[in-house]
Design a protein around this motif. Structure first.
Motif, PDB file in Angstrom:
ATOM      1  N   ALA A 101       2.284   7.993  -9.259  1.00  0.00           N
ATOM      2  CA  ALA A 101       1.137   7.122  -8.967  1.00  0.00           C
ATOM      3  C   ALA A 101       0.827   6.219 -10.147  1.00  0.00           C
ATOM      4  CB  ALA A 101      -0.070   7.981  -8.614  1.00  0.00           C
ATOM      5  N   ARG A 102       0.889   6.763 -11.353  1.00  0.00           N
ATOM      6  CA  ARG A 102       0.601   5.970 -12.551  1.00  0.00           C
ATOM      7  C   ARG A 102       1.632   4.860 -12.733  1.00  0.00           C
ATOM      8  NH1 ARG A 102       0.133  10.025 -16.263  1.00  0.00           N
ATOM      9  NH2 ARG A 102       2.333   9.911 -16.820  1.00  0.00           N
ATOM     10  N   MET A 103       2.911   5.172 -12.488  1.00  0.00           N
ATOM     11  CA  MET A 103       3.969   4.168 -12.655  1.00  0.00           C
ATOM     12  C   MET A 103       3.923   3.108 -11.557  1.00  0.00           C
ATOM     13  SD  MET A 103       7.390   6.130 -13.935  1.00  0.00           S
ATOM     14  CE  MET A 103       7.764   5.976 -15.662  1.00  0.00           C
ATOM     15  N   LEU A 104       3.473   3.477 -10.381  1.00  0.00           N
ATOM     16  CA  LEU A 104       3.366   2.517  -9.285  1.00  0.00           C
ATOM     17  C   LEU A 104       2.255   1.504  -9.519  1.00  0.00           C
ATOM     18  CD1 LEU A 104       3.711   4.873  -6.201  1.00  0.00           C
ATOM     19  CD2 LEU A 104       5.157   2.874  -6.630  1.00  0.00           C
ATOM     20  N   ALA A 105       1.243   1.916 -10.254  1.00  0.00           N
ATOM     21  CA  ALA A 105       0.019   1.127 -10.370  1.00  0.00           C
ATOM     22  C   ALA A 105       0.285  -0.207 -11.053  1.00  0.00           C
ATOM     23  CB  ALA A 105      -1.033   1.914 -11.141  1.00  0.00           C
ATOM     24  N   GLY A 106      -0.459  -1.188 -10.607  1.00  0.00           N
ATOM     25  CA  GLY A 106      -0.378  -2.513 -11.193  1.00  0.00           C
ATOM     26  C   GLY A 106      -0.982  -3.516 -10.238  1.00  0.00           C
ATOM     27  N   PRO A 107      -1.200  -4.741 -10.694  1.00  0.00           N
ATOM     28  CA  PRO A 107      -1.763  -5.764  -9.805  1.00  0.00           C
ATOM     29  C   PRO A 107      -0.921  -5.922  -8.548  1.00  0.00           C
ATOM     30  CG  PRO A 107      -1.727  -6.533 -12.077  1.00  0.00           C
ATOM     31  CD  PRO A 107      -0.964  -5.252 -12.061  1.00  0.00           C
ATOM     32  N   GLY A 108      -1.574  -5.936  -7.412  1.00  0.00           N
ATOM     33  CA  GLY A 108      -0.880  -6.095  -6.154  1.00  0.00           C
ATOM     34  C   GLY A 108      -0.513  -4.806  -5.462  1.00  0.00           C
ATOM     35  N   THR A 109      -0.765  -3.674  -6.094  1.00  0.00           N
ATOM     36  CA  THR A 109      -0.429  -2.386  -5.486  1.00  0.00           C
ATOM     37  C   THR A 109      -1.685  -1.542  -5.312  1.00  0.00           C
ATOM     38  OG1 THR A 109       1.779  -2.366  -6.477  1.00  0.00           O
ATOM     39  CG2 THR A 109       0.909  -0.267  -5.724  1.00  0.00           C
ATOM     40  N   ALA A 110      -1.871  -1.038  -4.109  1.00  0.00           N
ATOM     41  CA  ALA A 110      -2.941  -0.085  -3.822  1.00  0.00           C
ATOM     42  C   ALA A 110      -2.302   1.278  -3.631  1.00  0.00           C
ATOM     43  CB  ALA A 110      -3.703  -0.489  -2.568  1.00  0.00           C
ATOM     44  N   VAL A 111      -2.829   2.274  -4.326  1.00  0.00           N
ATOM     45  CA  VAL A 111      -2.260   3.618  -4.281  1.00  0.00           C
ATOM     46  C   VAL A 111      -3.286   4.582  -3.714  1.00  0.00           C
ATOM     47  CG1 VAL A 111      -1.089   5.445  -5.554  1.00  0.00           C
ATOM     48  CG2 VAL A 111      -0.889   3.072  -6.331  1.00  0.00           C
ATOM     49  N   VAL A 139       0.867  -1.184   0.000  1.00  0.00           N
ATOM     50  CA  VAL A 139       0.000   0.000   0.000  1.00  0.00           C
ATOM     51  C   VAL A 139       0.896   1.225   0.000  1.00  0.00           C
ATOM     52  CG1 VAL A 139      -1.723   1.302   1.303  1.00  0.00           C
ATOM     53  CG2 VAL A 139      -1.843  -1.202   1.227  1.00  0.00           C
ATOM     54  N   VAL A 140       0.687   2.104  -0.964  1.00  0.00           N
ATOM     55  CA  VAL A 140       1.528   3.290  -1.138  1.00  0.00           C
ATOM     56  C   VAL A 140       0.654   4.537  -1.075  1.00  0.00           C
ATOM     57  CG1 VAL A 140       3.229   4.445  -2.599  1.00  0.00           C
ATOM     58  CG2 VAL A 140       3.030   1.943  -2.653  1.00  0.00           C
ATOM     59  N   VAL A 141       1.127   5.550  -0.345  1.00  0.00           N
ATOM     60  CA  VAL A 141       0.467   6.850  -0.294  1.00  0.00           C
ATOM     61  C   VAL A 141       1.313   7.835  -1.091  1.00  0.00           C
ATOM     62  CG1 VAL A 141      -0.295   8.756   1.181  1.00  0.00           C
ATOM     63  CG2 VAL A 141      -0.544   6.378   1.966  1.00  0.00           C
ATOM     64  N   VAL A 142       0.681   8.575  -2.000  1.00  0.00           N
ATOM     65  CA  VAL A 142       1.366   9.611  -2.778  1.00  0.00           C
ATOM     66  C   VAL A 142       0.653  10.929  -2.529  1.00  0.00           C
ATOM     67  CG1 VAL A 142       2.121  10.386  -5.053  1.00  0.00           C
ATOM     68  CG2 VAL A 142       1.987   7.926  -4.556  1.00  0.00           C
ATOM     69  N   THR A 143       1.356  11.910  -1.990  1.00  0.00           N
ATOM     70  CA  THR A 143       0.756  13.234  -1.798  1.00  0.00           C
ATOM     71  C   THR A 143       1.060  14.097  -3.017  1.00  0.00           C
ATOM     72  OG1 THR A 143       2.606  14.414  -0.741  1.00  0.00           O
ATOM     73  CG2 THR A 143       1.279  12.952   0.656  1.00  0.00           C
ATOM     74  N   GLY A 144       0.208  15.064  -3.260  1.00  0.00           N
ATOM     75  CA  GLY A 144       0.346  15.857  -4.481  1.00  0.00           C
ATOM     76  C   GLY A 144       0.133  14.997  -5.713  1.00  0.00           C
ATOM     77  N   ALA A 145      -0.799  14.053  -5.624  1.00  0.00           N
ATOM     78  CA  ALA A 145      -0.948  13.022  -6.657  1.00  0.00           C
ATOM     79  C   ALA A 145      -1.833  13.437  -7.822  1.00  0.00           C
ATOM     80  CB  ALA A 145      -1.522  11.750  -6.025  1.00  0.00           C
ATOM     81  N   SER A 146      -2.437  14.618  -7.771  1.00  0.00           N
ATOM     82  CA  SER A 146      -3.379  14.990  -8.826  1.00  0.00           C
ATOM     83  C   SER A 146      -2.697  15.513 -10.078  1.00  0.00           C
ATOM     84  CB  SER A 146      -4.363  16.040  -8.305  1.00  0.00           C
ATOM     85  OG  SER A 146      -3.668  17.230  -7.943  1.00  0.00           O
ATOM     86  N   GLY A 147      -1.410  15.864 -10.006  1.00  0.00           N
ATOM     87  CA  GLY A 147      -0.727  16.407 -11.181  1.00  0.00           C
ATOM     88  C   GLY A 147       0.771  16.257 -11.069  1.00  0.00           C
ATOM     89  N   ASP A 164       2.743   0.754   3.538  1.00  0.00           N
ATOM     90  CA  ASP A 164       4.111   0.301   3.324  1.00  0.00           C
ATOM     91  C   ASP A 164       5.035   1.441   2.907  1.00  0.00           C
ATOM     92  OD1 ASP A 164       3.697  -2.627   3.668  1.00  0.00           O
ATOM     93  OD2 ASP A 164       2.372  -2.342   1.942  1.00  0.00           O
ATOM     94  N   VAL A 165       4.537   2.334   2.044  1.00  0.00           N
ATOM     95  CA  VAL A 165       5.354   3.433   1.519  1.00  0.00           C
ATOM     96  C   VAL A 165       4.532   4.709   1.562  1.00  0.00           C
ATOM     97  CG1 VAL A 165       6.631   4.325  -0.475  1.00  0.00           C
ATOM     98  CG2 VAL A 165       6.596   1.864  -0.025  1.00  0.00           C
ATOM     99  N   TRP A 166       5.171   5.794   2.023  1.00  0.00           N
ATOM    100  CA  TRP A 166       4.529   7.114   2.011  1.00  0.00           C
ATOM    101  C   TRP A 166       5.460   8.055   1.254  1.00  0.00           C
ATOM    102  CZ3 TRP A 166       0.079   8.778   5.078  1.00  0.00           C
ATOM    103  CH2 TRP A 166      -0.211  10.143   4.927  1.00  0.00           C
ATOM    104  N   ILE A 167       4.971   8.653   0.181  1.00  0.00           N
ATOM    105  CA  ILE A 167       5.766   9.544  -0.659  1.00  0.00           C
ATOM    106  C   ILE A 167       5.258  10.965  -0.478  1.00  0.00           C
ATOM    107  CG2 ILE A 167       6.446  10.121  -3.030  1.00  0.00           C
ATOM    108  CD1 ILE A 167       6.012   7.114  -3.688  1.00  0.00           C
TER     109      ILE A 167
END
Length: 342
Positions: free
Chosen positions: A29-39, A14-22, A91-94
């Motif tokens: 966020a787009r590159m992190l995405a994939g099966p097994g990852t929650a963003v 599970v990954v948190v991305v702040t400032g993720a709208s642009g 798991d990860v906070w960006i």
């Protein structure tokens, strides 16, 4: 509890991305995405968040968009609780969210300067605190601070932003020492970026006579995103420097800071402005999002695609240091062998 699962049904991270709208956050966020990852996507802009969530879902990941003002600790804390409740342990906070003002210092009001500091510096403090509240009890997790070459070498017309980025470095170094003292397995790393082609130059408050631009050379946000994801995967390094301009700027400031003062005083104003006239109706996002309800989604890229580099050799070498050293060592050995055969 809902969670992201891979094709094999296993929960991965599970990954948190702040400032993720642009901008960089959106690309990451787009590159992190994939099966097994929650963003979990944290930002203020509703339309940008919705579009970012669609991109994550399209890539096979699980998206959780949460409208959050990082300057408000209560909102950040509530977002962290929601992430844990709906997605699982973090798991990860960006930390990536920021705002700024393009103007000489004396043209920035105290309220504006405070707002930049609250978003860009205290936003990282708030995000880090919430991340640690979730990670420390488990003694596991990674925090990535997205920094800048301007965290070490300030430039004119960005005093509020540069001050905040410098503060993030000081705060992070102090925290890193405390975690080491506690023998914590929570890792903190920083990724310092060069000039990046993001929508910030279209929506940050500016009092410059012409539209603001990044100081060339300019890189696409995907270059930054790849480095951020690499840092999240290998957080034992204190810092990552992305792009040759970042490396050269930081090193030059250590060696000849006075020379850089004079150089930037002479070139820094013009280098940060385009030749186009300013649009008096351009949006600004200091006090409210420029991609809020009913407003357009600005995406990851800014207006400088035709001038931006999609790759950085320095960044690739930084991410693959062992391979680079091995290849360099092999090359040197072959050179010595060839020389001896002469």
């Amino acid at each position: 509890m809902n969670a992201a699962a891979g094709n094999d049904g296993m929960v991965r991270r599970v990954v948190v991305v702040t400032g993720a709208s642009g901008g960089v956050g959106r690309a990451t966020a787009r590159m992190l995405a994939g099966p097994g990852t929650a963003v979990a996507l944290l930002a203020r802009g509703a339309s940008g968040l919705r579009a970012a969530a669609d991109e994550v879902e399209a890539a096979g990941g699980r998206a959780l968009p949460i409208e959050t003002d990082m300057a408000d600790f209560a909102q950040v804390e509530a977002a962290g609780r929601r992430v844990a409740d709906e997605l699982g342990p973090i798991d990860v906070w960006i930390n990536n969210a920021f705002s700024s003002v393009f103007a000489p210092f004396q043209d920035i009001s105290p309220a504006e300067f405070r707002r930049v500091t609250e978003v860009t510096y205290l936003g990282y403090v708030h995000g880090t605190r919430v991340a640690l509240d979730h990670m420390a009890p488990r003694d596991r997790g990674t925090i990535v601070q997205v920094g800048s070459a301007l965290a070490y070498r300030s430039i004119p017309l960005q005093s509020a932003y540069c001050g905040a980025k410098h503060a993030i470095v000081g705060f992070t170094e102090s925290l890193r020492c405390e975690l080491r003292h506690d023998r914590s397995n929570v890792r903190v790393t920083t990724v310092h970026l060069p000039a990046v082609n993001t929508p910030q130059f279209d929506w940050l408050l500016s009092r410059l006579p012409r539209p603001a631009q990044p100081v060339p050379p300019i890189y696409q946000p995907e270059v930054a995103a790849r480095a951020i994801i690499a840092a999240a995967d290998r957080p034992n390094r204190r810092e990552y420097w992305v792009g040759a301009p970042t490396m050269l700027t930081i090193l030059a400031n250590r060696l000849v800071p006075g020379l850089l003062d004079r150089y930037l005083a002479r070139t820094g104003y013009q280098a940060q402005q385009t030749d186009r006239p300013t649009d008096p109706h351009r949006p600004t996002n200091l006090w409210r999002p420029a991609d809020g309800p009913g407003q357009p989604d600005h995406g990851a890229h800014g207006a400088f695609d035709d001038r931006s580099h999609p790759h950085s050799s320095q960044a690739w070498l930084s991410r693959h240091r062992r391979l680079a050293l091995a290849v360099g060592g092999a090359g040197a050995a072959l050179g010595v062998y060839a020389f001896r055969r002469r």
